[in-house]
Design a protein around this motif. Structure first.
Motif, PDB file in Angstrom:
ATOM      1  N   ARG A  84       1.116  -1.022   0.284  1.00 35.70           N
ATOM      2  CA  ARG A  84      -0.297   0.712   0.373  1.00 35.70           C
ATOM      3  C   ARG A  84       0.921   1.322  -0.199  1.00 35.70           C
ATOM      4  NH1 ARG A  84      -3.244  -3.355   3.087  1.00 35.70           N
ATOM      5  NH2 ARG A  84      -2.197  -2.897   5.027  1.00 35.70           N
ATOM      6  N   ARG A  85       2.010   1.334   0.575  1.00 33.31           N
ATOM      7  CA  ARG A  85       3.005   3.118   0.502  1.00 33.31           C
ATOM      8  C   ARG A  85       3.753   3.028  -0.565  1.00 33.31           C
ATOM      9  NH1 ARG A  85       7.334   3.749   5.225  1.00 33.31           N
ATOM     10  NH2 ARG A  85       8.195   5.871   4.249  1.00 33.31           N
ATOM     11  N   ARG A  86       4.271   1.237  -1.237  1.00 36.72           N
ATOM     12  CA  ARG A  86       4.504   1.448  -2.422  1.00 36.72           C
ATOM     13  C   ARG A  86       3.511   1.705  -3.334  1.00 36.72           C
ATOM     14  NH1 ARG A  86       6.684  -4.176  -1.337  1.00 36.72           N
ATOM     15  NH2 ARG A  86       8.982  -4.217  -1.422  1.00 36.72           N
ATOM     16  N   LEU A  87       2.307   2.414  -3.621  1.00 36.86           N
ATOM     17  CA  LEU A  87       1.085   1.811  -4.061  1.00 36.86           C
ATOM     18  C   LEU A  87       1.420   3.837  -4.669  1.00 36.86           C
ATOM     19  CD1 LEU A  87      -1.457   1.854  -6.349  1.00 36.86           C
ATOM     20  CD2 LEU A  87      -2.869   1.714  -4.466  1.00 36.86           C
ATOM     21  N   LEU A  88       1.049   4.073  -2.488  1.00 43.58           N
ATOM     22  CA  LEU A  88       0.950   5.510  -2.956  1.00 43.58           C
ATOM     23  C   LEU A  88       2.219   6.358  -3.494  1.00 43.58           C
ATOM     24  CD1 LEU A  88      -0.213   8.155  -1.422  1.00 43.58           C
ATOM     25  CD2 LEU A  88       1.019   7.184   1.215  1.00 43.58           C
ATOM     26  N   LEU A  89       3.361   6.208  -2.865  1.00 43.18           N
ATOM     27  CA  LEU A  89       4.761   6.518  -3.531  1.00 43.18           C
ATOM     28  C   LEU A  89       4.481   6.289  -5.044  1.00 43.18           C
ATOM     29  CD1 LEU A  89       7.675   5.042  -1.188  1.00 43.18           C
ATOM     30  CD2 LEU A  89       6.217   7.441  -1.144  1.00 43.18           C
ATOM     31  N   ILE A  90       4.390   5.661  -5.158  1.00 45.08           N
ATOM     32  CA  ILE A  90       3.960   5.460  -7.499  1.00 45.08           C
ATOM     33  C   ILE A  90       3.166   6.307  -7.445  1.00 45.08           C
ATOM     34  CG2 ILE A  90       3.055   4.668  -9.150  1.00 45.08           C
ATOM     35  CD1 ILE A  90       3.857   1.920  -7.962  1.00 45.08           C
ATOM     36  N   VAL A  91       1.685   6.717  -6.765  1.00 47.36           N
ATOM     37  CA  VAL A  91       0.813   7.829  -7.673  1.00 47.36           C
ATOM     38  C   VAL A  91       1.595   9.089  -6.779  1.00 47.36           C
ATOM     39  CG1 VAL A  91      -1.377   8.595  -7.038  1.00 47.36           C
ATOM     40  CG2 VAL A  91      -0.908   5.783  -7.076  1.00 47.36           C
ATOM     41  N   LEU A  92       1.781  10.013  -6.002  1.00 44.30           N
ATOM     42  CA  LEU A  92       2.382  10.546  -6.064  1.00 44.30           C
ATOM     43  C   LEU A  92       3.591  11.289  -6.252  1.00 44.30           C
ATOM     44  CD1 LEU A  92       3.013  10.800  -1.761  1.00 44.30           C
ATOM     45  CD2 LEU A  92       1.471  11.942  -3.407  1.00 44.30           C
ATOM     46  N   THR A  93       4.221   9.929  -6.825  1.00 41.74           N
ATOM     47  CA  THR A  93       5.299  10.262  -8.320  1.00 41.74           C
ATOM     48  C   THR A  93       4.982  10.773  -9.533  1.00 41.74           C
ATOM     49  OG1 THR A  93       6.857   8.867  -6.774  1.00 41.74           O
ATOM     50  CG2 THR A  93       7.502   9.204  -9.236  1.00 41.74           C
ATOM     51  N   SER A  94       4.250   9.870 -10.205  1.00 43.44           N
ATOM     52  CA  SER A  94       3.198   9.811 -11.296  1.00 43.44           C
ATOM     53  C   SER A  94       2.932  11.436 -10.687  1.00 43.44           C
ATOM     54  CB  SER A  94       2.536   8.654 -11.106  1.00 43.44           C
ATOM     55  OG  SER A  94       3.482   7.235 -11.994  1.00 43.44           O
ATOM     56  N   PHE A  95       1.880  11.738 -10.030  1.00 47.74           N
ATOM     57  CA  PHE A  95       1.065  12.808 -10.240  1.00 47.74           C
ATOM     58  C   PHE A  95       1.731  13.678 -10.316  1.00 47.74           C
ATOM     59  CE2 PHE A  95      -0.889  16.613  -8.370  1.00 47.74           C
ATOM     60  CZ  PHE A  95      -1.790  16.436  -8.594  1.00 47.74           C
ATOM     61  N   PHE A  96       2.861  13.916  -9.051  1.00 48.25           N
ATOM     62  CA  PHE A  96       4.022  15.519  -9.192  1.00 48.25           C
ATOM     63  C   PHE A  96       5.461  15.470 -10.907  1.00 48.25           C
ATOM     64  CE2 PHE A  96       4.104  14.980  -4.304  1.00 48.25           C
ATOM     65  CZ  PHE A  96       2.712  15.717  -4.377  1.00 48.25           C
ATOM     66  N   VAL A 107      10.527   7.238 -13.529  1.00 53.55           N
ATOM     67  CA  VAL A 107      10.306   5.766 -14.054  1.00 53.55           C
ATOM     68  C   VAL A 107      11.349   5.231 -13.060  1.00 53.55           C
ATOM     69  CG1 VAL A 107      11.012   3.415 -15.827  1.00 53.55           C
ATOM     70  CG2 VAL A 107       9.410   6.122 -16.069  1.00 53.55           C
ATOM     71  N   GLY A 108      12.644   5.667 -12.592  1.00 54.95           N
ATOM     72  CA  GLY A 108      13.345   4.764 -12.453  1.00 54.95           C
ATOM     73  C   GLY A 108      13.341   4.803 -10.998  1.00 54.95           C
ATOM     74  N   TYR A 109      12.682   5.746  -9.647  1.00 56.37           N
ATOM     75  CA  TYR A 109      11.739   5.239  -8.593  1.00 56.37           C
ATOM     76  C   TYR A 109      10.797   4.575  -8.706  1.00 56.37           C
ATOM     77  CZ  TYR A 109      11.234   6.565  -3.097  1.00 56.37           C
ATOM     78  OH  TYR A 109      11.039   6.792  -2.383  1.00 56.37           O
ATOM     79  N   SER A 110      10.536   4.541  -9.390  1.00 58.17           N
ATOM     80  CA  SER A 110       9.042   3.972  -9.000  1.00 58.17           C
ATOM     81  C   SER A 110       8.814   2.745  -9.347  1.00 58.17           C
ATOM     82  CB  SER A 110       8.176   4.652 -10.217  1.00 58.17           C
ATOM     83  OG  SER A 110       6.946   5.648 -10.250  1.00 58.17           O
ATOM     84  N   SER A 111      10.403   1.734 -10.637  1.00 62.25           N
ATOM     85  CA  SER A 111      10.307   0.871 -10.515  1.00 62.25           C
ATOM     86  C   SER A 111      11.325   0.339  -9.642  1.00 62.25           C
ATOM     87  CB  SER A 111      11.308   0.386 -11.960  1.00 62.25           C
ATOM     88  OG  SER A 111      10.227   0.934 -13.344  1.00 62.25           O
ATOM     89  N   GLU A 112      12.207   0.669  -8.877  1.00 60.45           N
ATOM     90  CA  GLU A 112      13.498  -0.131  -8.072  1.00 60.45           C
ATOM     91  C   GLU A 112      12.360  -0.241  -6.563  1.00 60.45           C
ATOM     92  OE1 GLU A 112      17.559   2.268  -7.283  1.00 60.45           O
ATOM     93  OE2 GLU A 112      16.085   3.570  -6.201  1.00 60.45           O
ATOM     94  N   ILE A 113      10.910   0.746  -5.853  1.00 56.60           N
ATOM     95  CA  ILE A 113      10.770   0.326  -5.239  1.00 56.60           C
ATOM     96  C   ILE A 113       9.851  -0.576  -5.272  1.00 56.60           C
ATOM     97  CG2 ILE A 113      10.338   2.599  -4.146  1.00 56.60           C
ATOM     98  CD1 ILE A 113       7.978   2.550  -4.361  1.00 56.60           C
ATOM     99  N   LEU A 114       9.726  -1.693  -5.937  1.00 59.51           N
ATOM    100  CA  LEU A 114       8.465  -2.896  -6.637  1.00 59.51           C
ATOM    101  C   LEU A 114       9.579  -3.951  -7.173  1.00 59.51           C
ATOM    102  CD1 LEU A 114       6.905  -1.296  -9.564  1.00 59.51           C
ATOM    103  CD2 LEU A 114       6.024  -1.701  -7.054  1.00 59.51           C
ATOM    104  N   PRO A 115       9.433  -5.365  -6.020  1.00 59.15           N
ATOM    105  CA  PRO A 115       9.711  -6.135  -5.918  1.00 59.15           C
ATOM    106  C   PRO A 115       9.735  -6.999  -7.302  1.00 59.15           C
ATOM    107  CG  PRO A 115       7.955  -6.251  -4.947  1.00 59.15           C
ATOM    108  CD  PRO A 115       8.013  -4.897  -4.486  1.00 59.15           C
ATOM    109  N   TYR A 116       9.973  -7.846  -8.121  1.00 63.57           N
ATOM    110  CA  TYR A 116       9.926  -8.707  -9.094  1.00 63.57           C
ATOM    111  C   TYR A 116       9.118  -8.353  -9.749  1.00 63.57           C
ATOM    112  CZ  TYR A 116      14.972  -8.683  -9.881  1.00 63.57           C
ATOM    113  OH  TYR A 116      16.280  -7.662 -10.126  1.00 63.57           O
ATOM    114  N   GLY A 117       7.713  -9.748  -8.688  1.00 65.74           N
ATOM    115  CA  GLY A 117       6.571 -10.172  -8.637  1.00 65.74           C
ATOM    116  C   GLY A 117       5.715  -8.754  -9.225  1.00 65.74           C
ATOM    117  N   SER A 134       3.755  -0.398 -14.650  1.00 67.95           N
ATOM    118  CA  SER A 134       2.069   0.338 -15.972  1.00 67.95           C
ATOM    119  C   SER A 134       1.707   1.375 -15.534  1.00 67.95           C
ATOM    120  CB  SER A 134       0.924  -1.010 -16.211  1.00 67.95           C
ATOM    121  OG  SER A 134       1.976  -1.079 -16.981  1.00 67.95           O
ATOM    122  N   LEU A 135       1.327   0.760 -13.982  1.00 60.25           N
ATOM    123  CA  LEU A 135       0.530   1.699 -12.868  1.00 60.25           C
ATOM    124  C   LEU A 135       0.977   2.988 -13.035  1.00 60.25           C
ATOM    125  CD1 LEU A 135      -0.313  -0.125  -9.787  1.00 60.25           C
ATOM    126  CD2 LEU A 135      -2.175   1.304 -11.386  1.00 60.25           C
TER     127      LEU A 135
END
Length: 490
Positions: A271-283, A396-406, A413-414
């Motif tokens: 859930r925290r990963r999702l929040l950071l992806i949303v914030l990073t993408s929006f900003f 893209v780099g930060y949003s990908s880096e905080i995600l596990p492979y699976g 894509s999110l």
């Protein structure tokens, strides 16, 4: 759950023949990032051309917003398809498929007798194909890269946004004096050049070893790891451990695959990963940068720069400056200062420069002071200078880096989908806000930038230094970064 901690040998890539060959070929993959940058400068340039304005009926307000936003609507529409294409067909074919859709969209825009609806439809296809391609290409970069170099390569990837914008800006400048529709058709058609180069070159790169393993092609995967990460040594302890880690990762993926998109809500870490992806993408889209990216014509006109040639020169110089800053600071400092520090420098710097920009715009509007108008131009350059510390390189780099492979393909894509949707929002709102409020509309972005700085300070997680497995523990502790299986719970 057992994890495998890789001890990564330090390697100087330009002294390693295999890595040197791999990295010199990787710019082909990075060309995927150029398409959005090209589009921003292209739309700015087209708006300065009388031939384009006259051909399409001088679009303004919400109609102009549709011309600009439709590409991001296409990008958002790719969200349900991009991760499955990348995972089913592979990273290379996924990249190539997106490119072919983009080229089809570009052909539609420059076809003889093109109507405004055809032009808009073509831009939709460009956005759709772009996010299919971007949903695969950076994954291949990340999964081929030697672990030590992953951060710099993924950050470098998205800075090529500016390469696209530079080419578009100077192409428009070069054709602006052409007569008739050729003035705008040439730069629109040239949008296909970099995707075409990528389409030819992508299959000269190896496929992702992780994807090959997921399809049971273990011998091919091991051969790629041996060739590029051990310089041909099949007995490398590091490569053997890396291969074992991939197998463990795939096991975890199989456990989590049945959850689909719901996995992002299943654990506190996700859930925290999702929040950071949303914030990073929006900003990345809604920090005031969208004003210049797509509506520089209106911004410059508001401070007295109305000559088409002057506007094109300013746009071309701004794109070169922005790219140089992003290379010198974002890429070179990402592993030294860290991701969160770079985000903070960008956020605070953008807030300060944008506030001064707003004040100078107000002064020019009320008094016609040419010094205030010149200060706005300087602030635009400084704004993009500080923005280059983090945006767009880390998006893209930060949003990908905080995600596990699976869940990395789905998470990327999110990121791309939310980025596109945020772009649609500000591309529709900006022309309306500028038309009705002029400089007063800038206060909306000052508020957003204040919120952005607070979010970065309190919510963003520093990922400098740890391996991908250790990054997972920053979010999940020592628990699995996916979700516990019934067997684990027992």
């Amino acid at each position: 759950m057992n994890t495998i901690d890789l001890q990564v040998p330090h390697v100087i890539w330009w002294k390693d023949p295999a890595l040197r060959n791999l990295y010199l070929a990787m710019p082909v993959l990075m060309l995927a990032a150029t398409i959005n940058g090209y589009d921003g400068s292209l739309l700015n340039g087209l708006q300065t051309m009388d031939s384009w304005q006259n051909y399409f009926g001088n679009p303004s307000g919400s109609r102009l917003g549709l011309f600009t936003a439709i590409m991001n609507l296409g990008g958002f529409s790719a969200l349900p398809f991009a991760p499955y294409i990348a995972d089913f067909f592979g990273r290379r074919i996924g990249t190539a498929l997106g490119i072919m859709i983009m080229i089809l969209g570009i052909i539609l825009q420059v076809a003889p007798g093109v109507t405004s609806n055809m032009f808009i439809g073509g831009r939709f296809l460009v956005g759709f194909g772009s996010n299919i391609s971007i949903g695969a290409a950076p994954l291949l970069i990340m999964e081929l890269a030697y672990p030590q170099h992953r951060g710099k390569l993924t950050t470098l990837y998205n800075t090529l946004w500016y390469v696209g914008s530079i080419i578009a800006a100077w192409t428009v400048y070069g054709t602006i004096k052409y007569s008739g529709s050729v003035a705008w058709r040439v730069p629109v058609a040239l949008q296909a050049l970099m995707p075409f180069i990528q389409l030819i070159g992508v299959f000269f790169l190896p496929e992702s070893p992780r994807w090959l393993c997921s399809k049971g092609r273990y011998t091919e995967a091991m051969a790629i790891l041996v060739k590029y990460h051990a310089n041909g040594n099949p007995d490398s302890d590091f490569v053997l451990a890396e291969f074992a880690e991939i197998q463990e990762t795939l096991r975890l993926e199989r456990e989590s695959a049945k959850l689909g998109w719901a996995i992002f809500l299943k654990t506190p870490g996700n859930r925290r990963r999702l929040l950071l992806i949303v914030l990073t993408s929006f900003f990345s889209q809604c920090s005031g940068n969208g004003l210049v990216s797509y509506y520089l014509h209106d911004i410059l006109s508001s401070v007295g720069i109305t000559n088409t040639t002057d506007q094109s020169l300013f746009n071309g110089g701004l794109q070169i400056w922005s790219w140089l800053v992003s290379i010198c600071f974002s890429v070179c400092l990402v592993d030294r200062l860290g991701r969160k520090t770079l985000f903070l420098i960008a956020g605070v710097g953008m807030l300060v420069t944008f506030s001064i920009w707003t004040g100078c715009s107000a002064a020019y509007s009320q008094t016609g002071n040419t010094g205030a108008g010149s200060a706005v131009l300087a602030m635009i350059f400084l704004f993009y200078g500080v923005a280059g510390f983090a945006w767009p390189g880390l998006t893209v780099g930060y949003s990908s880096e905080i995600l596990p492979y699976g869940i990395r393909a789905k998470g990327l894509s999110l990121c791309l989908g939310i980025t596109a949707l945020s772009g649609v929002l500000n591309q529709y709102v900006n022309p309306i806000g500028l038309a009705h409020l002029a400089w007063k509309f800038y206060f909306v972005y000052i508020v957003i930038l204040v919120i952005e700085v607070l979010c970065i300070w309190f919510l963003f997680v520093e990922t400098k230094g740890p391996t991908l497995e250790e990054i997972g523990r920053l979010f999940d502790g020592h628990e699995t970064q996916y979700v516990e299986s019934e067997e684990d719970k027992a």
